[in-house]
Enzyme design. Structure first.
Site, PDB file in Angstrom:
ATOM      1  CG  ASN A 137      -0.693  -6.707  -1.864  1.00  5.42           C
ATOM      2  OD1 ASN A 137      -1.270  -7.219  -2.821  1.00  5.42           O
ATOM      3  ND2 ASN A 137      -1.189  -6.701  -0.633  1.00  5.42           N
ATOM      4  CD  GLU A 169      -4.517  -7.978   1.195  1.00  6.48           C
ATOM      5  OE1 GLU A 169      -5.377  -7.376   1.874  1.00  6.48           O
ATOM      6  OE2 GLU A 169      -3.322  -7.637   1.150  1.00  6.48           O
ATOM      7  CD  GLU A 204      -2.789  -1.374   2.379  1.00  5.87           C
ATOM      8  OE1 GLU A 204      -2.707  -0.516   3.286  1.00  5.87           O
ATOM      9  OE2 GLU A 204      -3.554  -2.350   2.439  1.00  5.87           O
ATOM     10  CG  HIS A 253      -9.794  -6.027   0.642  1.00  6.75           C
ATOM     11  ND1 HIS A 253     -10.041  -7.236   1.253  1.00  6.75           N
ATOM     12  CD2 HIS A 253      -8.492  -5.738   0.885  1.00  6.75           C
ATOM     13  CE1 HIS A 253      -8.932  -7.666   1.853  1.00  6.75           C
ATOM     14  NE2 HIS A 253      -7.982  -6.781   1.640  1.00  6.75           N
ATOM     15  CG  ASP A 282     -12.704  -9.349   1.354  1.00  4.78           C
ATOM     16  OD1 ASP A 282     -12.748  -8.297   0.661  1.00  4.78           O
ATOM     17  OD2 ASP A 282     -12.157  -9.374   2.468  1.00  4.78           O
TER      18      ASP A 282
END
Length: 448
Positions: free
Chosen positions: A198, A262, A157, A234, A264
């Site tokens: 990432n 990641e 990030e 996400h 979801d």
């Protein structure tokens, strides 16, 4: 599901008995996700909590995934809570579990602005001291797991939404060069591990993902060791970026791998059949976009069960973001992933949403006519297959509105080309003639 009594009277056979379909949403696909992914040259992973890797949680994590990401166990605040004092227990546990289950490990994460120990964030460091601390941390952690970690999320990030560098301990103290330094140090500690940058909200083509693209391009030109980019994914229900595959492809065209790291898909609670169907479509869309690009190598879900998801505590009122419910039953999202990887194309309904009524409509001394009606309430089906085992040697001789096959006493009847759809609140009926001798007990019908 309970089995029905045998030896029922003709009167009860004629009236029919409502049989609950075995809840298909409570069963995973016949082929584990890890095998489906491997057949396409991909890796499918999940973030895990080390202390939970026992019982059903451990069984699912080991059987369905061929990559594990420690959710928190390898972050700086966990492994070095006090300067010079290390705690590797949970990280070691996850690595050992992965080795025992023939799984990769994705290390997460070495350089981040969050979840750092207070001694680090509250310290007053010169640039030289900060650089030394970071190099030592990377060298120690990567070196400890040398040869055991397939890929590292080295820098996590680094960007703001507008594509500018995020103001962090690292950027403020070391400048933008901290990214290249971290990658270089990680490569020195384990030359065989794949090294990633990432970030989130970089799934589609936008200012932030373009900044990441330009950074990776620049690092490649400088000869800095960079092997891939991680798109966290996400996502919010119904908001998969239309440019996802295009974005994956442009990074691949730079000569780096891409991983969905990641994944979801959160929804406003409570969940319902419509939301779960949309979630399945979203998971399928993301995985399909990765499957379509050769250099998209990994799709990792951020926790596979709703009981281990970060979403409810982070986004109040939202949840149900993973492929399994809190009782470890696969949701439609699980089957969306399986479909995108070439598995079953039938997404099962929620438990109890569809039922089957098996009845004998007429019977004579050597045969009978039967029918099965599949009804749905609270879900819908795009295709169906009804299965049962005859208990007294009955044999189907003719069927209509379905294609029926038999193996010994086992019968499987699938929809015809024109009646696979069962709408919410609707039903489909098929019939058959069969022979019998002696008795004609009702079988237990399942859907699968």
């Amino acid at each position: 599901m309970r089995s029905l009594r045998t030896g029922l009277s003709l009167a009860s056979l004629v009236t029919g008995v409502m049989l609950a379909l075995t809840a298909p949403a409570a069963h995973a696909a016949d082929t584990p996700l890890r095998d489906l992914a491997a057949a396409k040259g991909k890796v499918v992973g999940t973030a895990v909590t080390g202390s939970k890797l026992t019982g059903t949680y451990g069984d699912v994590a080991g059987a369905q995934f061929n990559s594990l990401t420690p959710g928190n166990a390898m972050k700086w605040g966990t492994v070095e809570p006090t300067q010079g004092s290390f705690n590797w227990s949970e990280a070691d546990q996850i690595v050992a579990f992965a080795q025992a289950h023939d799984q990769q490990v994705r290390g997460h994460t070495l350089v981040w602005h969050s979840q750092n120990p207070s001694w680090l964030t509250n310290g007053s460091w010169t640039s030289a001291q900060l650089s030394s601390l970071l190099q030592n941390h990377i060298s120690t952690e990567v070196g400890r797991y040398k040869g055991k970690i397939a890929a590292w999320d080295v820098v996590n990030e680094p960007f703001n939404e507008d594509g500018s560098y995020r103001s962090t301990l690292w950027y403020n103290g070391l400048g933008s060069g901290y990214v290249a330094s971290a990658l270089t140090w990680a490569h020195a500690a384990d030359p065989d591990a794949k090294l990633y940058i990432n970030d989130y909200n970089v799934e589609g083509v936008n200012a932030k993902s373009t900044a990441l693209y330009n950074l990776v391009k620049s690092l490649k030109q400088q000869g800095v060791p960079i092997d891939g980019v991680g798109l966290q994914a996400h996502l919010i229900l119904g908001q998969v970026p239309a440019t996802l595959q295009q974005n994956i492809q442009r990074f691949a065209d730079l000569g780096v791998d891409v991983a969905i790291t990641e994944l979801d898909v959160r929804m406003a609670l409570p969940a319902d059949s419509t939301k779960l169907a949309q979630q399945a479509a979203d998971f399928k869309s993301v995985v399909a976009a990765c499957a379509a690009v050769t250099r998209c190598v990994n799709v990792t879900v951020w926790g596979f069960t709703d009981s281990d998801s970060w979403v409810p505590s982070t986004f109040p009122g939202y949840g149900a973001a993973t492929p399994y419910d809190e009782n470890y039953a696969p949701k439609p999202a699980y089957h969306g992933i399986a479909e995108a990887l070439g598995g079953s194309t039938t997404t099962p309904p929620p438990a109890g949403a569809c039922t089957a009524a098996y009845s004998v409509t007429s019977q004579w001394n050597t045969g009978f006519t039967g029918q099965v009606t599949i009804s749905c309430s609270g879900a819908s089906l795009s295709s169906w297959k009804a299965n049962w085992t005859f208990g007294a040697g009955q044999q189907i001789t003719q069927a209509w509105n379905a294609t029926c096959t038999r193996s010994g006493a086992a019968v499987s009847c699938a929809n015809a080309s024109y009646n696979g759809s069962v709408p919410d609140g609707g039903s489909v009926t098929f019939g058959f003639n069969a022979s019998w001798s002696g008795s004609n007990p009702l079988p237990t019908v399942t859907l699968g």
